[in-house]
Design a protein around this motif. Structure first.
Motif, PDB file in Angstrom:
ATOM      1  N   GLY A  81      43.491  36.165  44.240  1.00 40.38           N
ATOM      2  CA  GLY A  81      43.156  34.684  44.429  1.00 40.38           C
ATOM      3  C   GLY A  81      41.999  34.299  44.668  1.00 40.38           C
ATOM      4  O   GLY A  81      41.463  33.535  45.075  1.00 40.38           O
ATOM      5  N   HIS A  82      41.225  35.826  44.885  1.00 36.92           N
ATOM      6  CA  HIS A  82      40.066  35.505  45.164  1.00 36.92           C
ATOM      7  C   HIS A  82      38.994  36.122  44.264  1.00 36.92           C
ATOM      8  O   HIS A  82      37.973  35.105  43.568  1.00 36.92           O
ATOM      9  CB  HIS A  82      38.956  36.547  46.481  1.00 36.92           C
ATOM     10  CG  HIS A  82      40.047  36.431  47.275  1.00 36.92           C
ATOM     11  ND1 HIS A  82      39.872  35.485  47.832  1.00 36.92           N
ATOM     12  CD2 HIS A  82      41.110  36.971  48.598  1.00 36.92           C
ATOM     13  CE1 HIS A  82      40.057  35.007  49.585  1.00 36.92           C
ATOM     14  NE2 HIS A  82      41.058  36.210  49.555  1.00 36.92           N
ATOM     15  N   THR A  83      39.117  36.702  43.002  1.00 39.86           N
ATOM     16  CA  THR A  83      39.348  37.222  41.432  1.00 39.86           C
ATOM     17  C   THR A  83      39.875  37.688  40.590  1.00 39.86           C
ATOM     18  O   THR A  83      40.873  37.882  41.573  1.00 39.86           O
ATOM     19  CB  THR A  83      37.845  37.989  42.449  1.00 39.86           C
ATOM     20  OG1 THR A  83      37.289  38.395  40.738  1.00 39.86           O
ATOM     21  CG2 THR A  83      38.532  39.958  42.273  1.00 39.86           C
ATOM     22  N   ILE A  84      39.096  37.567  38.773  1.00 37.96           N
ATOM     23  CA  ILE A  84      40.355  38.314  38.973  1.00 37.96           C
ATOM     24  C   ILE A  84      40.060  39.965  39.119  1.00 37.96           C
ATOM     25  O   ILE A  84      38.432  40.545  38.668  1.00 37.96           O
ATOM     26  CB  ILE A  84      40.040  38.053  37.229  1.00 37.96           C
ATOM     27  CG1 ILE A  84      40.053  37.205  37.006  1.00 37.96           C
ATOM     28  CG2 ILE A  84      40.531  38.789  36.294  1.00 37.96           C
ATOM     29  CD1 ILE A  84      41.973  36.009  37.044  1.00 37.96           C
ATOM     30  N   GLN A  85      40.733  41.455  38.765  1.00 36.82           N
ATOM     31  CA  GLN A  85      40.223  42.503  39.840  1.00 36.82           C
ATOM     32  C   GLN A  85      40.911  43.629  38.519  1.00 36.82           C
ATOM     33  O   GLN A  85      42.370  42.901  38.298  1.00 36.82           O
ATOM     34  CB  GLN A  85      40.588  43.030  40.603  1.00 36.82           C
ATOM     35  CG  GLN A  85      40.641  44.366  41.083  1.00 36.82           C
ATOM     36  CD  GLN A  85      40.926  44.576  42.560  1.00 36.82           C
ATOM     37  OE1 GLN A  85      40.134  43.881  43.839  1.00 36.82           O
ATOM     38  NE2 GLN A  85      42.120  45.037  42.989  1.00 36.82           N
ATOM     39  N   LEU A  86      40.530  44.918  38.578  1.00 38.11           N
ATOM     40  CA  LEU A  86      41.119  45.813  37.153  1.00 38.11           C
ATOM     41  C   LEU A  86      40.717  46.723  37.725  1.00 38.11           C
ATOM     42  O   LEU A  86      39.506  47.474  38.171  1.00 38.11           O
ATOM     43  CB  LEU A  86      40.760  45.610  35.719  1.00 38.11           C
ATOM     44  CG  LEU A  86      40.138  44.853  34.278  1.00 38.11           C
ATOM     45  CD1 LEU A  86      39.546  43.432  35.353  1.00 38.11           C
ATOM     46  CD2 LEU A  86      39.454  45.148  33.735  1.00 38.11           C
ATOM     47  N   THR A  87      42.151  46.931  37.584  1.00 31.90           N
ATOM     48  CA  THR A  87      42.507  48.729  39.268  1.00 31.90           C
ATOM     49  C   THR A  87      42.392  49.489  38.220  1.00 31.90           C
ATOM     50  O   THR A  87      43.209  49.811  37.491  1.00 31.90           O
ATOM     51  CB  THR A  87      43.465  48.087  40.337  1.00 31.90           C
ATOM     52  OG1 THR A  87      43.221  46.821  40.888  1.00 31.90           O
ATOM     53  CG2 THR A  87      43.615  49.655  40.299  1.00 31.90           C
ATOM     54  N   ASP A  88      41.800  50.383  38.459  1.00 30.61           N
ATOM     55  CA  ASP A  88      41.692  52.168  38.273  1.00 30.61           C
ATOM     56  C   ASP A  88      42.741  53.022  38.256  1.00 30.61           C
ATOM     57  O   ASP A  88      42.216  53.231  39.346  1.00 30.61           O
ATOM     58  CB  ASP A  88      40.132  52.904  38.354  1.00 30.61           C
ATOM     59  CG  ASP A  88      40.564  53.280  37.098  1.00 30.61           C
ATOM     60  OD1 ASP A  88      41.268  54.072  36.730  1.00 30.61           O
ATOM     61  OD2 ASP A  88      39.612  54.816  37.516  1.00 30.61           O
ATOM     62  N   PRO A  89      43.902  52.955  37.780  1.00 30.92           N
ATOM     63  CA  PRO A  89      45.167  54.341  38.397  1.00 30.92           C
ATOM     64  C   PRO A  89      44.424  55.563  38.005  1.00 30.92           C
ATOM     65  O   PRO A  89      45.266  56.041  38.611  1.00 30.92           O
ATOM     66  CB  PRO A  89      46.274  53.733  37.841  1.00 30.92           C
ATOM     67  CG  PRO A  89      45.798  53.457  36.608  1.00 30.92           C
ATOM     68  CD  PRO A  89      44.224  53.116  37.056  1.00 30.92           C
ATOM     69  N   THR A  90      43.458  56.118  37.371  1.00 31.78           N
ATOM     70  CA  THR A  90      43.752  57.251  36.862  1.00 31.78           C
ATOM     71  C   THR A  90      42.670  58.259  38.343  1.00 31.78           C
ATOM     72  O   THR A  90      42.922  59.785  37.831  1.00 31.78           O
ATOM     73  CB  THR A  90      42.835  57.360  35.847  1.00 31.78           C
ATOM     74  OG1 THR A  90      41.464  57.164  36.080  1.00 31.78           O
ATOM     75  CG2 THR A  90      43.575  56.245  34.791  1.00 31.78           C
ATOM     76  N   GLY A  91      41.786  57.859  38.582  1.00 35.22           N
ATOM     77  CA  GLY A  91      40.930  58.069  39.337  1.00 35.22           C
ATOM     78  C   GLY A  91      39.719  59.440  38.652  1.00 35.22           C
ATOM     79  O   GLY A  91      39.128  60.521  39.447  1.00 35.22           O
ATOM     80  N   GLU A  92      39.537  59.666  37.562  1.00 38.86           N
ATOM     81  CA  GLU A  92      38.841  59.666  36.213  1.00 38.86           C
ATOM     82  C   GLU A  92      37.343  59.476  36.388  1.00 38.86           C
ATOM     83  O   GLU A  92      36.818  59.956  35.290  1.00 38.86           O
ATOM     84  CB  GLU A  92      39.830  60.220  35.083  1.00 38.86           C
ATOM     85  CG  GLU A  92      41.765  61.314  34.864  1.00 38.86           C
ATOM     86  CD  GLU A  92      41.486  61.141  34.130  1.00 38.86           C
ATOM     87  OE1 GLU A  92      41.751  60.247  32.646  1.00 38.86           O
ATOM     88  OE2 GLU A  92      42.848  61.863  34.221  1.00 38.86           O
ATOM     89  N   ASN A  93      37.329  58.232  36.648  1.00 40.72           N
ATOM     90  CA  ASN A  93      35.710  57.546  36.444  1.00 40.72           C
ATOM     91  C   ASN A  93      35.117  57.942  36.971  1.00 40.72           C
ATOM     92  O   ASN A  93      35.761  57.718  38.424  1.00 40.72           O
ATOM     93  CB  ASN A  93      36.248  56.292  36.102  1.00 40.72           C
ATOM     94  CG  ASN A  93      37.059  55.903  34.805  1.00 40.72           C
ATOM     95  OD1 ASN A  93      36.240  56.222  32.988  1.00 40.72           O
ATOM     96  ND2 ASN A  93      37.806  55.219  34.613  1.00 40.72           N
TER      97      ASN A  93
END
Length: 260
Positions: free
Chosen positions: A98-110
């Motif tokens: 609703g505020h932005t397009i977000q890509l969420t990282d589930p890996t914790g590896e970056n």
């Protein structure tokens, strides 16, 4: 390099975040659900500080983000270490919150290492027009890679975006933007190491979240060289946020901006 949008037109737009409030641990879920904020009118940026006591920093903070970076006044700091990036091909989930397009990282590896401190990538999101500006000039868009260290402190690696060639790294995400409050998994991985520009010259300053609650103590690293998105890719994003989703630059208040 600074072919950009007229700042007068930019500042008339209603605007968005530089660092997602969803990563801010100081607010509980009830507060997030109860308070509505936006980029225009009574719930817009000029009134954020009135919407909830925990949003007071949006109006009273002395180290707020974003800022205008006056290149002629930044200081070269030889003590700053070069960024150490540990990025890899990653299976992001895609969301329109609703505020932005977000890509969420589930890996914790970056992760990135800034001045010897490691910060793990949480998510990547975008703004139009750019939130930070260079010499008073705004770019068409800006992306924020939001990281967090073990103490819960945030570091944002920001990259400016200008109109140009089609961006293959973001092609799938920008072709499959979900409607508001929907999530989906990307079919292929995003190669973060190919997203950023070749020239990694950076501006550093101490700032804040650029959405409520506007909490300060965020480490900002802004890449000087922009990346490119095509006219169609920028248009696709803008159609989801036709009035813009960027907060206007905030007073510097005697803060130093360093370049590396």
């Amino acid at each position: 390099m600074l072919k950009k949008i007229n700042p007068a037109g930019v500042l008339s737009l209603a605007m968005l975040m530089g660092c997602s409030a969803e990563t801010e641990k100081k607010m509980d879920d009830d507060h997030k659900e109860d308070v509505t904020w936006s980029y225009a009118g009574e719930t817009g940026p000029s009134n954020w500080h009135t919407l909830h006591p925990e949003y007071a920093a949006c109006g009273e903070g002395e180290k707020q983000s974003p800022i205008n970076i006056d290149v002629s006044t930044v200081e070269l700091n030889d003590d700053l270490e070069a960024l150490d990036l540990t990025y890899q091909s990653t299976p992001f989930s895609l969301e329109n919150n609703g505020h932005t397009i977000q890509l969420t990282d589930p890996t914790g590896e970056n992760s990135i290492e800034v001045q010897g401190e490691e910060y793990t990538l949480q998510q990547l999101h975008f703004h139009t027009p750019s939130e930070n500006s260079l010499n008073g000039n705004h770019f068409e868009m800006e992306g924020h890679l939001v990281h967090q260290n073990e103490a819960g402190e945030l570091a944002v690696l920001a990259f400016l975006i200008e109109e140009g060639k089609n961006n293959s790294v973001l092609a799938e995400a920008f072709s499959n933007m979900p409607s508001e409050n929907n999530k989906e998994e990307l079919a292929s991985n995003v190669k973060l190491d190919l997203l950023l520009p070749e020239d990694m010259s950076t501006f550093h300053y101490s700032g804040s979240l650029t959405t409520p609650p506007c909490s300060e103590g965020v480490r900002w690293v802004v890449l000087e060289e922009p990346i490119q998105l095509s006219e169609q890719q920028i248009k696709t994003f803008s159609e989801h946020f036709p009035h813009g989703n960027a907060r206007e630059p905030q007073p510097l208040n005697k803060r130093e901006v360093y370049v590396k």
